[in-house]
Design an enzyme around this catalytic site. Structure first.
Site, PDB file in Angstrom:
ATOM      1  N   GLU A  14     -22.762 -13.728   9.157  1.00 21.75           N
ATOM      2  CA  GLU A  14     -21.532 -13.311   9.854  1.00 21.75           C
ATOM      3  C   GLU A  14     -21.277 -14.191  11.079  1.00 21.75           C
ATOM      4  OE1 GLU A  14     -21.419  -8.585   8.670  1.00 21.75           O
ATOM      5  OE2 GLU A  14     -22.508  -9.199  10.448  1.00 21.75           O
ATOM      6  N   ASP A  17     -14.018  -9.250  10.144  1.00 22.38           N
ATOM      7  CA  ASP A  17     -15.297  -8.546   9.996  1.00 22.38           C
ATOM      8  C   ASP A  17     -15.293  -7.287  10.859  1.00 22.38           C
ATOM      9  OD1 ASP A  17     -17.896  -8.024   9.219  1.00 22.38           O
ATOM     10  OD2 ASP A  17     -18.704  -9.934   9.911  1.00 22.38           O
TER      11      ASP A  17
HETATM   12  C1  5RP Z   1     -22.849  -5.935   8.943  1.00 21.11           C
HETATM   13  C2  5RP Z   1     -22.001  -5.762  10.140  1.00 21.11           C
HETATM   14  C3  5RP Z   1     -20.865  -4.807  10.024  1.00 21.11           C
HETATM   15  O1  5RP Z   1     -19.680  -5.478  10.245  1.00 21.11           O
HETATM   16  C4  5RP Z   1     -21.077  -3.718  11.051  1.00 21.11           C
HETATM   17  O2  5RP Z   1     -22.342  -3.127  10.848  1.00 21.11           O
HETATM   18  C5  5RP Z   1     -19.986  -2.643  10.942  1.00 21.11           C
HETATM   19  O3  5RP Z   1     -20.098  -2.029   9.708  1.00 21.11           O
HETATM   20  P1  5RP Z   1     -19.115  -0.871   9.247  1.00 21.11           P
HETATM   21  O4  5RP Z   1     -17.775  -1.471   9.060  1.00 21.11           O
HETATM   22  O5  5RP Z   1     -19.726  -0.370   7.963  1.00 21.11           O
HETATM   23  O6  5RP Z   1     -19.139   0.201  10.310  1.00 21.11           O
HETATM   24  O7  5RP Z   1     -22.180  -6.347  11.176  1.00 21.11           O
HETATM   25  O8  5RP Z   1     -23.944  -6.759   9.206  1.00 21.11           O
END
Ligand code: 5RP
Length: 221
Positions: free
Chosen positions: A108, A86
């Site tokens: 998540e 993630d």
């Molecule tokens: C979504 C999240 C994402 O992982 C976090 O916001 C990072 O996002 P990105 O890869 O678009 O910068 O926690 O809830």
């Protein structure tokens, strides 16, 4: 941000995501995160043509993953994941994270906690010297006004409810130690989830920069 800088960030997201895809083994049970960095992970994972059982942290991720041919199942039968991958909004030197910019932080966190290995992928703009607000929240719709009374600095997002019916908000309270804010938030029953992820959840952090992908291992498990 200039176009050149923006392109560089996109290339870094892709590099971190592609490195993470290489950590996935054939037959693995995989948690798929949400966001623009994970958007690079999904095709990289699909291209490996492994036999995987995936769970997704958002309807968006699920739809893209399925379209790419990844086998996504509801997170009901699986009781453990081998790996979850993630993105993050902020990464502190000690491994604390702020997540939830995309509003998926409840799912998540459930997925990260169920994974034996939780890999965070990020471009070079995500590491910070110390975490700062806002901290994403997911609040119960029931008793929302009472919960907000406890959270003076929370602002509701102009966004649809989460897939689990939660109300998305961001907490703008400044804080020193994340664990103190976590203790405060955990004591408010209407807070279903917050975006502070402790280092104990995190086994690997892959941060891509101009010199390549740095691999940090802050986790305690
Ligand atoms: C979504 C999240 C994402 O992982 C976090 O916001 C990072 O996002 P990105 O890869 O678009 O910068 O926690 O809830």
């Amino acid at each position: 941000m200039t176009t050149a800088a923006g392109n560089e960030i996109e290339q870094q997201k892709r590099a971190a995501a592609e490195a993470a895809a290489q950590l996935v083994e054939d037959g693995a049970r995989v948690g798929l995160g949400t966001g623009t960095t994970v958007a690079y992970l999904l095709p990289a994972l699909a291209a490996r043509r492994l036999r995987l059982r995936c769970v997704a942290t958002s309807p968006r991720t699920e739809a893209i993953a399925r379209e790419l041919g990844l086998a996504v199942e509801p997170f009901t039968a699986l009781d453990e994941l081998d790996i979850a991958i993630d993105g993050a909004d902020q990464i502190a030197p000690d491994g604390w994270l702020v997540k939830g910019g995309g509003g998926a932080h409840l799912r998540e966190k459930i997925v990260a906690a169920a994974a034996r290995r939780f890999v965070v992928i990020a471009s070079a703009d995500k590491p910070v010297a110390r975490l700062r607000p806002p901290v994403p929240l997911e609040l119960a719709a029931f008793g929302l006004a009472a919960t907000l009374r406890e959270l003076a600095d929370a602002r509701l997002r102009e966004a649809a409810s989460s897939p689990d019916g939660g109300v998305l908000a961001d907490l703008h309270t400044s804080f020193e130690a994340p664990q103190e804010l976590v203790a405060r938030l955990d004591a408010i029953p209407g807070v279903l989830a917050h975006g502070l992820f402790p280092p104990a959840l995190v086994t690997d952090v892959l941060i891509a920069g101009p010199a390549g992908v740095e691999h940090r291992r802050p986790g305690l498990h």
